[in-house]
Design a protein around this motif. Structure first.
Motif, PDB file in Angstrom:
ATOM      1  N   GLN A   9     -20.783 -19.906  48.729  1.00 30.79           N
ATOM      2  CA  GLN A   9     -20.525 -20.932  47.464  1.00 30.79           C
ATOM      3  C   GLN A   9     -21.472 -20.517  46.391  1.00 30.79           C
ATOM      4  N   GLN A  10     -23.196 -20.897  46.659  1.00 35.71           N
ATOM      5  CA  GLN A  10     -24.091 -20.492  45.478  1.00 35.71           C
ATOM      6  C   GLN A  10     -23.411 -18.987  44.959  1.00 35.71           C
ATOM      7  N   GLN A  11     -23.990 -18.180  45.739  1.00 30.12           N
ATOM      8  CA  GLN A  11     -23.696 -16.899  46.062  1.00 30.12           C
ATOM      9  C   GLN A  11     -22.191 -15.947  45.016  1.00 30.12           C
ATOM     10  N   ALA A  12     -21.593 -16.578  45.724  1.00 27.05           N
ATOM     11  CA  ALA A  12     -19.919 -16.519  44.621  1.00 27.05           C
ATOM     12  C   ALA A  12     -19.817 -16.277  42.983  1.00 27.05           C
ATOM     13  N   ILE A  13     -20.591 -17.997  42.872  1.00 28.17           N
ATOM     14  CA  ILE A  13     -20.573 -18.953  41.698  1.00 28.17           C
ATOM     15  C   ILE A  13     -21.802 -17.816  40.746  1.00 28.17           C
ATOM     16  N   LEU A  30     -14.537 -20.785  38.638  1.00 33.33           N
ATOM     17  CA  LEU A  30     -13.997 -21.414  40.595  1.00 33.33           C
ATOM     18  C   LEU A  30     -12.548 -20.923  40.776  1.00 33.33           C
ATOM     19  N   ALA A  31     -12.266 -20.096  39.933  1.00 31.57           N
ATOM     20  CA  ALA A  31     -10.590 -19.281  39.891  1.00 31.57           C
ATOM     21  C   ALA A  31     -11.181 -17.583  40.474  1.00 31.57           C
ATOM     22  N   ARG A  32     -12.441 -17.132  39.764  1.00 32.58           N
ATOM     23  CA  ARG A  32     -12.949 -16.222  40.603  1.00 32.58           C
ATOM     24  C   ARG A  32     -13.873 -16.182  41.982  1.00 32.58           C
ATOM     25  N   ALA A  33     -14.659 -17.458  42.039  1.00 32.99           N
ATOM     26  CA  ALA A  33     -16.080 -16.986  43.037  1.00 32.99           C
ATOM     27  C   ALA A  33     -14.727 -17.758  44.444  1.00 32.99           C
ATOM     28  N   ARG A  34     -13.574 -18.141  44.059  1.00 32.58           N
ATOM     29  CA  ARG A  34     -12.516 -18.189  45.419  1.00 32.58           C
ATOM     30  C   ARG A  34     -12.369 -16.959  45.701  1.00 32.58           C
ATOM     31  N   ARG A  35     -12.254 -15.906  44.900  1.00 33.79           N
ATOM     32  CA  ARG A  35     -11.996 -14.569  45.660  1.00 33.79           C
ATOM     33  C   ARG A  35     -12.362 -14.887  47.126  1.00 33.79           C
ATOM     34  N   SER A  36     -14.061 -14.803  47.023  1.00 32.00           N
ATOM     35  CA  SER A  36     -14.714 -14.548  48.144  1.00 32.00           C
ATOM     36  C   SER A  36     -15.617 -15.901  48.592  1.00 32.00           C
ATOM     37  N   SER A  37     -14.660 -16.786  48.494  1.00 32.67           N
ATOM     38  CA  SER A  37     -14.985 -18.223  48.716  1.00 32.67           C
ATOM     39  C   SER A  37     -14.229 -18.971  48.782  1.00 32.67           C
ATOM     40  N   THR A  39     -13.064 -21.848  50.044  1.00 37.52           N
ATOM     41  CA  THR A  39     -12.797 -23.199  50.380  1.00 37.52           C
ATOM     42  C   THR A  39     -13.656 -24.256  48.584  1.00 37.52           C
ATOM     43  N   LEU A  40     -14.504 -22.945  48.171  1.00 39.32           N
ATOM     44  CA  LEU A  40     -15.078 -24.106  46.643  1.00 39.32           C
ATOM     45  C   LEU A  40     -14.508 -24.601  46.322  1.00 39.32           C
ATOM     46  N   SER A  41     -14.979 -25.842  45.843  1.00 44.61           N
ATOM     47  CA  SER A  41     -14.243 -26.877  45.191  1.00 44.61           C
ATOM     48  C   SER A  41     -15.345 -26.582  43.705  1.00 44.61           C
ATOM     49  N   LEU A  42     -14.059 -27.342  42.696  1.00 45.89           N
ATOM     50  CA  LEU A  42     -14.393 -27.767  41.668  1.00 45.89           C
ATOM     51  C   LEU A  42     -16.089 -28.203  41.578  1.00 45.89           C
ATOM     52  N   ALA A  43     -15.759 -28.908  41.966  1.00 43.17           N
ATOM     53  CA  ALA A  43     -17.371 -30.231  42.591  1.00 43.17           C
ATOM     54  C   ALA A  43     -18.629 -29.429  42.542  1.00 43.17           C
ATOM     55  N   THR A  44     -18.051 -28.685  43.894  1.00 43.18           N
ATOM     56  CA  THR A  44     -19.292 -27.286  44.130  1.00 43.18           C
ATOM     57  C   THR A  44     -19.990 -26.680  43.022  1.00 43.18           C
ATOM     58  N   VAL A  45     -18.171 -25.995  41.873  1.00 44.79           N
ATOM     59  CA  VAL A  45     -18.814 -25.171  40.965  1.00 44.79           C
ATOM     60  C   VAL A  45     -19.603 -26.007  40.258  1.00 44.79           C
ATOM     61  N   TYR A  46     -19.634 -27.532  40.205  1.00 49.60           N
ATOM     62  CA  TYR A  46     -20.676 -27.642  39.305  1.00 49.60           C
ATOM     63  C   TYR A  46     -21.716 -27.805  39.289  1.00 49.60           C
TER      64      TYR A  46
END
Length: 123
Positions: A9-13, A30-37, A39-46
């Motif tokens: 998830q961190q790599q995707a961000i 979030l929208a871009r990173a979800r392409r490869s991850s 289940t990523l959440s906005l909290a994880t993105v922050y």
């Protein structure tokens, strides 16, 4: 933390920001990173953005009246300015600098740094 120790998830961000040619809001990351991850959440993105910023891998882009955006440290290290589209709300990099900026300061003043933000409509 080295990239090999980051979660997927961190790599995707980080990839989302590094691959972008413009600063991204957390929602755009979030929208871009979800392409490869997916289940990523906005909290994880922050949390990921905070970590990447603390590590010096990304930089904040602060524009008055706008949400904070993030760009790669590589982009941030090259002097540039920003354009904000009033329709789509995206922010774009403007490479380089307008000539004569130092001459805008009052007589006797010395410019040490500057930021220029243009507002308008993108194509």
């Amino acid at each position: 933390m080295p990239a090999e120790r980051r979660t997927k998830q961190q790599q995707a961000i980080q990839r989302a920001i590094t691959a972008s040619k413009r600063p991204l809001s957390p929602g755009e990351v979030l929208a871009r990173a979800r392409r490869s991850s997916p289940t990523l959440s906005l909290a994880t993105v922050y949390r990921g953005l905070k970590r990447l910023e603390d590590e010096g891998a990304i930089a904040r882009v602060e524009i008055p009246g706008q949400p904070t955006r993030f760009e790669s440290q590589r982009a941030a290290s090259q002097h540039h300015h920003h354009f904000v589209c009033r329709v789509c709300d995206r922010v774009y990099d403007i490479p380089g600098c307008a000539p004569g900026v130092d001459g805008l300061a009052p007589k006797g003043f010395r410019v040490e740094s500057h930021e220029i933000v243009l507002f308008g409509v993108c194509d």
